[in-house]
Design an enzyme around this catalytic site. Sequence first.
Site: not given
Length: 632
Positions: A569, A582
Amino acid sequence: MKSTWTDKEAAETVARYTHEGVNEDLALRVYTTRLLGRNPLLVLHGGGNTSVKTTVTDLLGEDVQVLCVKGSGWDMADIEPPGLPAVRMELLLKLRSLKMLSDEDMVRFQRGALLDPSSPNPSVETLLHSFLPHKFVDHTHSAAVLALTDQCSDEPLLGEVYGDRVALVDYVKPGFDLAQTAAQVYEAHPEVEGLILRKHGIFSFGATAREAYERMVNLVTLAENYITAMGGGVFPSVELPTELSPVSEVAPIVRGLLAVRGDESMVDPVRVVLDFRASEAVLNYVTGMEVGRYAQIGVVTPDHVIRTKKNPLIVPTPEAGQGKAFREGVREMVERYVADYRAYFARHDGVRERPKKALDPMPRVVLVPGLGLFGVGSSAAAARIAADLAENTVRVITDAEAIGAYQPVDEAATFDIEYWSLEQAKLSKDAEKPLARQVVMITGGAGGIGGATARAFATHGAEVAVLDLDGGKAEEVAVGINGLGMRCDVTDGDDVRAAFDGVCEEYGGVDIVISNAGAAWQGKIGEVDDRTLRESFELNFFGHQTVAQNAVRVMLAQGTGGALLFNASKQAVNPGSSFGPYGLPKAATLFLAKQYALEYGHAGIRSNSINADRVNTGMFTDGFLEERAGAR
Ligand code: ZN
């Protein structure tokens, strides 16, 4: 064996096809061809063929007598009328007067006699069908009939089973000579219901589709009954170690050693895909004391040789905890197999015809005592075909040995078929897709990115295993791409191990692992509770680590390198507000990818991560193909 003919289905088939302008003869021919083709004891993967002699009207409105005969490239199980191209009978029958005819001329002539020049090539057994007078002619490589005729001495056996109901045709390679021989044998015995082509198969014939089909069923049943009456075969087994290595550990070792290493310009070796079988019959066969004898005598019917090769590879018994010794044993056996194959080629090449180009010397079937057998192919589909034929071989040889002594066609005749252009033409010559022969696993494979990635890899030719916490959705994605769908929680080590074992059992190993499963926990970093952060680390870091560890375990066992792809990501390098929980584990995962590259790059295992921002569903394949091209 029972006839599966029903008047109702026959009538429905006729009604459906006559509606489309197909005549009743051809419609019934399609119907019983499928009945034969759907019985694996009669027909497997493109083997066998059928025909009907009928009248059709050409473009000028004139009636033409034709033979509608199975065309190459069609499978009897799902044949359609275009799979039985019409060839002009008048022209075919003229060939009967020739003394000899080369294969090339035969193929050319048959094509020239087609009513529709865009039809597929008529079967190599077309002339045999045309020289027999019956309206319907059926041909199969029935397992039971092969067990009876693949014998050191088959004539007394065949006489005992069939009496005068069939006539025997000595082995001749298919084509013009066999057609002439078979026609002469038939004409000397015009009362018979069929012909046994010794060491090859059986023909039946009749005035109607049903008669020819049911004669096939009846003649095969006589062979089956004889074998059953003789009590069936069980091979005495070797003594096995108390514990054997599981398939999931054996398969990657075998698969790795069957891969062909090319020169340095190649990123990847030429890999294979495996298909494992372990029925009771297979286990008895591969564990038999004399497997080195009966499994190496030859193919049960010549046309299998292009998909199974003459002999299987027999590897040592895989004793638990002795992986290293097993690997060395397999390596040695593969080397010996290749040397034997080259010697076989040298023995027969150019003896009768022009010198040939040697085919690749690697085995297509692997027997593992105590464990089972592997079909080997360039794809899962090809491996399945090899495994199906191998299972059929197990049945035929077990039966043949139970009633006598197995003896198929000799090596020279087998070589003739293996290197016959008309046989090789049956194998697809399509160029392989860029990711063919690669087994891909993707976690989180049922989601948006995961599903699209799975589909993209499949489109490029890979065999794909789709893993997801939602097993049902994983299977849905897998069905659409002929892949394998599995439930897997990547935060559970046992689950991950089981998933890798499952993929190794299905395909033989793993080459590309896309560690994609993840979820975005949120919270302001100065206020978020530890539990949220730890949960996120479980999935977004430890999940990747567990998956990668298992991937490396299998890849090292194969010894053919591999590729790890992590979905790290954009958060890993470019934090967004409230996405700390995250981004932190993703940043660790980015580091993880580098650590794997550092420590396993020497083993040919490439490790990369993708920092996806907005969802771009093609990114993994695009990225992977680019990276692979770069490595080249
Ligand atoms: Zn045949």
